[in-house]
Structure formats: C-alpha cells, structure tokens
Scaffold this active site. Structure first.
Site, mmCIF file in Angstrom:
data_model
loop_
_atom_site.group_PDB
_atom_site.id
_atom_site.type_symbol
_atom_site.label_atom_id
_atom_site.label_comp_id
_atom_site.label_asym_id
_atom_site.label_seq_id
_atom_site.Cartn_x
_atom_site.Cartn_y
_atom_site.Cartn_z
ATOM 1 N N CYS A 140 -6.361 -2.435 -4.261
ATOM 2 C CA CYS A 140 -5.273 -1.934 -3.409
ATOM 3 C C CYS A 140 -5.462 -2.248 -1.929
ATOM 4 O O CYS A 140 -4.634 -2.930 -1.315
ATOM 5 C CB CYS A 140 -5.126 -0.428 -3.581
ATOM 6 S SG CYS A 140 -4.847 0.105 -5.287
ATOM 7 N N LYS A 199 3.113 4.820 -0.556
ATOM 8 C CA LYS A 199 1.665 4.680 -0.372
ATOM 9 C C LYS A 199 1.332 3.771 0.809
ATOM 10 O O LYS A 199 1.960 2.723 0.999
ATOM 11 C CB LYS A 199 1.062 4.122 -1.665
ATOM 12 C CG LYS A 199 -0.400 3.707 -1.566
ATOM 13 C CD LYS A 199 -0.913 3.239 -2.905
ATOM 14 C CE LYS A 199 -2.316 2.655 -2.805
ATOM 15 N NZ LYS A 199 -2.883 2.304 -4.118
ATOM 16 N N HIS A 201 -2.588 3.561 2.270
ATOM 17 C CA HIS A 201 -3.948 3.170 1.857
ATOM 18 C C HIS A 201 -4.607 2.166 2.796
ATOM 19 O O HIS A 201 -5.412 1.326 2.372
ATOM 20 C CB HIS A 201 -3.943 2.624 0.424
ATOM 21 C CG HIS A 201 -5.254 2.857 -0.287
ATOM 22 N ND1 HIS A 201 -5.502 2.453 -1.580
ATOM 23 C CD2 HIS A 201 -6.408 3.460 0.127
ATOM 24 C CE1 HIS A 201 -6.727 2.790 -1.939
ATOM 25 N NE2 HIS A 201 -7.303 3.395 -0.914
#
Length: 640
Positions: A140, A199, A201
């Site tokens: 990710c 998201k 991250h």
C-alpha cells in the site's frame, strides 16, 4: 477478429460552402472494430485525415474565405485531430478511484464470472481497458506514494527492506515528504478544487500532533475525509491482531524474562546469595515496567490509535464505526461532486474495500458466490455505481475523466482458518507483497471519458500507476516538475489511439530496496520480456504464496537468487510458467538499463525505517485529552 464499418459524425465547420465537407469533422471515414476481452465491440477512432484530403479541403475552404483567412487557418490547425482539440480546449473534471488489495482477477471484465461488478464493467464498456497496468510496488504505502508523485517510491524514501515496508502507525513520524510535488498540488494551482475521500496511508505528523506535515491537506488537497492509515484486523473487535501478531510472542517472552530476572534478583538478595543493592534491583524492575508499558500501551490499544476517521484536520470518529464507513465514503463523495459541479475538480476516492477485515454491510452479506470477500467486492462495485450516478445527476459524465484501479495485487495469504479472505489475481503468479511476480503488481486499469476516449477498447501495452500523474497534469494544463525525475508517462496519445506503443521501455520492480525484476518493452516489435534476479521462497513448498510467514520477504533466506536470471516472454507467457535462458547480449542490454536507472537515484531520508515507523505518543492524533482518545461526531443515521 470481427470487423465492421461505422461513420463518425461531422463537427460544425467554419467558413465553408454547403457543398464542401468541413475539415473539422471526420466524415464517412470507415473505422475498424474488434472484440475486446470484456466481450464488447470497440471502435478504434480514425486518427487523422489523409494529408492530401486535408490539403484539398483547406484550399476549398480558403476559396470561400476573404476576411477570415487567417482565422480559418488557425481553426484548421487547432482541429486537425478532433480528439486532441477536445482535450486541449477544456479542463475536465478528474475522478480517480482506487481499490485496496483488489486482484485483477476479481473484476468481471477481467475474466471473473463469480463476482458481479456491473458498474466497473460499465466503465470498461464505455472506455479503455488496460490489460498490462502495473503498480510501482506490491504494498500500500510505497505504491500510493508512487501514484501520488509519478516516481518510484525509493526516490521519496517511501520504501524499505524487510523491516516495516508500510507505515504501521497513525502516530509515527514517517510519511510522504512535504517537498514532494503531488499531482494534487499541481492541479490545485491550475484552478482545480481537489478532494480525497477514503484511505491515505502516507503519514500525518512529523514533530508534533498538530503539525500535519504529511497530511493530505499539506499535499495539495483542499478537502479530506477518511482514514489517515489503513484498515486492519485490529480495527474490528474480536478479530485476531494483524499489526502485532509477528511481535506479540517476542514481546511477551521479553517481558516474562525481565520479570523472572527481577524475581531472581530479589530472592538472591534476601537469601544473601547475590550481593546486589536494592537500588539496582529497583532500577532494573522499573526499566522492565517501562518496557512493558511502552509496548502494551501501543499494541494493546491499536483500535484507538490507528482506526480513526478525519475530516480535514478534525477527528470525527475514534475509534471508527466500521459498519457505516462505506455509506459515509459514498455520502462524502457524492457531496463533493455536488458542491463542485461547476468544476473543474479532482476527486480521488480511495476505497477501504477490499482490505481485511472485509467489513461488509448487511445488504451485501451472503450475496456473492465467493463468500465474504466476494460480498465485499460487490459492495465496492455498488459504491462505484453511486459515484457514477452522482456524475450523471450533475450532467458531468461528458466532461469527466474517470480512472479505476487497485493499489496492487490481491492478498493471497489472507486467511481465516482455511477460508480464503484475499483476492484472486487471475492467470498471474504471486500476489500482494511480491514485487517480481505479475500477481503482485498487475492491476486493473480502466479509463473512461465519454466522447473523448474510444469505447470498448482494450490496450495490452505496459502502463504504470505512475502514468496517472503526468496524464492528469497534462489534462489540467499544468507543467511537470523540472527539478526531479518523473518516471510516469502521459497516456493520452495511447488512450486515444494516436500511438500504438507505450512510452515505457524499461520498468524496474523493487521489493523494498531490493531490485527483484526488470521488464523490457521492445517498442519495435511490441514484445515484453521480464527477468527475475530473485524470487520469494514460497512456503509451504509447492504453494504460490508465503503462508508460513504471512507475507513474502524481500531478501535473505526467504528469497531464491537466480544466476543467470529467470527470463520470461510475457507476450506469450503472461503466467510466467516457462522460463527461458537469456544470452549475454540480452543481459548486457538489461544491465545497461539498470545502471542508467540507478544513476538517477539519489540518497533521501528514509521514511519507513527504524524510529520513524514506531508509535510516538506525542504524535498520536487524539480526539479528547490523551490518552482518553474517544469521540463520535458522525451522524448515526448516515446509513439511511
């Protein structure tokens, strides 16, 4: 191959007699069609008129133009290519949709017949489907860093070795460096309203809990609603821990060892067998207590530290209510589109789906043929449909570029007992965490822009998630940074059919800091080769994943070195089943490309190493007075 002829309608001409065909349209030009992998017929637009016809038309036009001769010439030059004119004359809205951990084989138009994805399939039917779309990293954090910057993650310090290859804490100091120029920053300067829903991250803070140096609003976004970190099993009550499972046993062992040592010292001092002062024993015991408190206070409260939602800089849920997160993401995406329908806007919808723990609302539970994972994918597809509906309701579909993709391949090792909870990567070997094998980095890639990009078209040329950066910058009328290397390529000519070859000749596939493989695209022939310097050692032996370790490692005893390297012809063997033996001349070409690539890498501060990727209480975002971090400011009726 199916063929047919279709007439492309004429544009409105300027300064021509009724008997003269307008230059600016493409009239009665037969075009060839072919059946795409999704089962639909794709119309390949005629790229330009024959030069002789163009000259003839302009001469006829100039005969009828006296006062406006110069104007007619300008119009002709600007509109030699209808599609290029459409792109250059407007700033489209841009909607980027990224799934989390979605395998390329999980989508209907990429071959899945057990999971229903009608909305994603609709995008493919109305646009261009890329079948050789590659993530810059198999995890990710590094993949998203490359997506946002158009650069290999090593260039920004957003990748590392076998330690922590992703950001693990909201309260850590690592993240996308403030000096990186994201595409959101450039579009913001071009007059776009920019938003990120979902998201992130890529970090939050650097030195204090309020500096927000890595926050989306410091990287070009005007609006942010979502999760600053990522979904974890730890976010759901009664789920086995995902974050500290690899360390829990070691930490408890160390704690027990310290406790036993303290007891031994106390007994030895009381019996007179050890001449140790009480002061020393007390100091040692205190250090042991601090050790226990430090690790348990972080790992013991992960749900509160990592599982939170933010709106801009404000925490709205801590811990987050997972059951309503999907509806909140849809609500926020719809609201952003409605607020900014006068445009231009950039909306990056970064789904939490389909990362474990696969939180799925009751409406979609037990509806797919692929268990809970399939249910979660189908819910994500519904979310895509809601975004498309919002664009349609605002009559924005003809002025919006949409891109759908995933950050990397499906997670093969995600299992609860014997139940597979991760994605399917189709015919491609490997999965999440594996930088060399195709299953870890080949992802869905769909581009749709009604009236500008051809419909029902399939392109099997090597492209990269990093290509989104120069593509959207070009569409916004921006300029790429000149003070750094940009690894992505503008895709518009390829997507529109103005060229048949990708701009990539070589692609470099890193696992952390280790170069695992190199892809060579021979532009003359279109053949794509790939060599592997090292591959993960699967466990148990004979499987195609690293079930014993939970995720494949990048180096050491957990990889197999290949000398000479493994060679595959991906054009004929995309599953990488039949290795070939490379000759010395072939390897010399690859070696030279690697050498030239490495010469462009410069040392930068590492963002995922050591102390930067551990929990720091003073950096922890907290809704309340630390450590009493709890709040719920979202509407509990949002699911309705």
């Amino acid at each position: 191959m199916q063929k047919s002829e279709e007439l492309i309608g004429c544009g409105a001409g300027t300064c021509f007699s009724p008997s003269t065909p307008p230059i600016v349209g493409v009239c009665s030009i037969p075009v060839q069609t072919r059946t795409s992998g999704c089962g639909w017929t794709s119309v390949v637009r005629a790229r330009r008129l024959e030069e002789a016809v163009q000259i003839h038309h302009i001469r006829r036009k100039m005969q009828g133009c006296t006062i406006f001769k110069g104007y007619c010439i300008v119009i002709f030059l600007l509109r030699q290519n209808d599609w290029s004119y459409a792109v250059s004359s407007i700033k489209p809205n841009i909607v980027l949709i990224m799934a989390d951990d979605l395998g390329i084989g999980d989508v209907g138009c990429y071959g899945n017949d057990t999971i229903r994805t009608p909305n994603i399939d609709r995008l493919a039917k109305e646009g261009v489907k890329l079948t050789h779309h590659i993530a810059a990293a198999p995890l990710c954090t590094p993949s998203r860093a490359a997506f946002m910057t158009g650069r290999y993650p090593l260039r920004s310090g957003m990748d590392c070795g076998d330690g922590c290859r992703v950001l693990r804490w909201t309260g850590s100091s690592g993240g996308l460096p403030p000096n990186e120029t994201t595409f959101a920053k450039i579009l913001q300067k071009q007059g776009y309203t920019t938003g990120l829903i979902g998201k992130w991250h890529l970090g939050v803070n650097c030195e204090s809990a309020s500096d927000h140096c890595h926050h989306p609003l410091n990287h070009g976004f005007d609006y942010f609603f979502g999760m600053p970190l990522t979904l974890l099993n730890d976010c759901k009550i009664k789920m086995p821990s995902e974050l500290h499972s690899a360390y829990e046993g070691k930490l408890w062992f160390c704690t027990h060892a310290i406790s036993l040592a303290v007891i031994t010292l106390v007994v030895g001092r009381l019996t007179g067998l050890l001449l140790v002062s009480w002061k020393a024993i007390t100091g040692f015991a205190f250090c042991g207590l601090l050790f226990f408190v430090s690790w348990y206070s972080s790992y013991g409260f992960i749900r509160y530290w990592n599982c939170l939602l933010m709106r801009n800089y404000e925490i709205t849920e801590q811990p987050m209510d997972l059951e309503r997160t999907a509806s909140l993401v849809v609500k926020e995406a719809r609201a952003f589109i409605k607020r900014n329908q006068k445009g231009p806007f950039l909306l990056f919808v970064s789904f939490l789906h389909v990362h474990t723990p696969l939180v799925t609302t009751e409406r979609f539970l037990d509806k797919s043929k692929h268990g809970l994972y399939g249910d979660n994918v189908e819910e994500m597809d519904w979310m895509v449909g809601e975004i498309l509906d919002a664009l349609h309701e605002g009559e924005l579909q003809n002025n919006t570029l949409i891109h759908f993709t995933s950050d990397h391949g499906g997670f093969l090792e995600a299992r609860y007992g014997n139940v597979q909870m991760g994605g399917w990567n189709g015919i491609y070997k490997g999965g999440k965490g594996m930088a060399g094998w195709e299953g870890g980095i080949r992802v869905p890639g769909i581009f749709t822009w009604l009236g500008v990009l051809p419909a029902n078209t399939e392109i099997d040329e090597p492209t990269s998630l990093m290509d989104v950066y120069p593509t959207v910058v070009h569409l916004a009328g921006g300029t790429l940074p000149q003070d750094r290397v940009i690894d992505g390529q503008n895709l518009m000519d390829l997507l529109q059919g103005n060229t048949i070859r990708s701009g990539h000749e070589f692609m470099f596939h890193y696992c952390g800091e280790h170069l695992h493989a190199v892809r060579w695209h021979q532009r003359e022939s279109g053949t794509v080769w790939k060599i592997h310097y090292m591959t993960p050692s699967f466990s148990p032996e004979g499987s195609e994943a690293c079930y014993a370790t939970g995720l494949c490692h990048c180096s050491g005893q957990n990889v197999i070195l290949h000398d000479p390297p493994l060679l595959f012809d991906l054009s004929r063997d995309p599953s990488e089943e039949n290795p070939l033996l490379p000759d010395a001349m072939f390897l010399s070409v690859i070696d030279l490309a690697v050498s030239q690539h490495r010469s462009t890498l410069t040392p930068v501060p590492q963002q995922l190493h050591g102390f930067k990727n551990v929990w720091k209480p003073w950096l922890q975002p907290c809704c309340g007075v630390f450590p009493m971090c709890w709040c719920d400011k979202e509407d509990h009726n949002s699911n309705n």
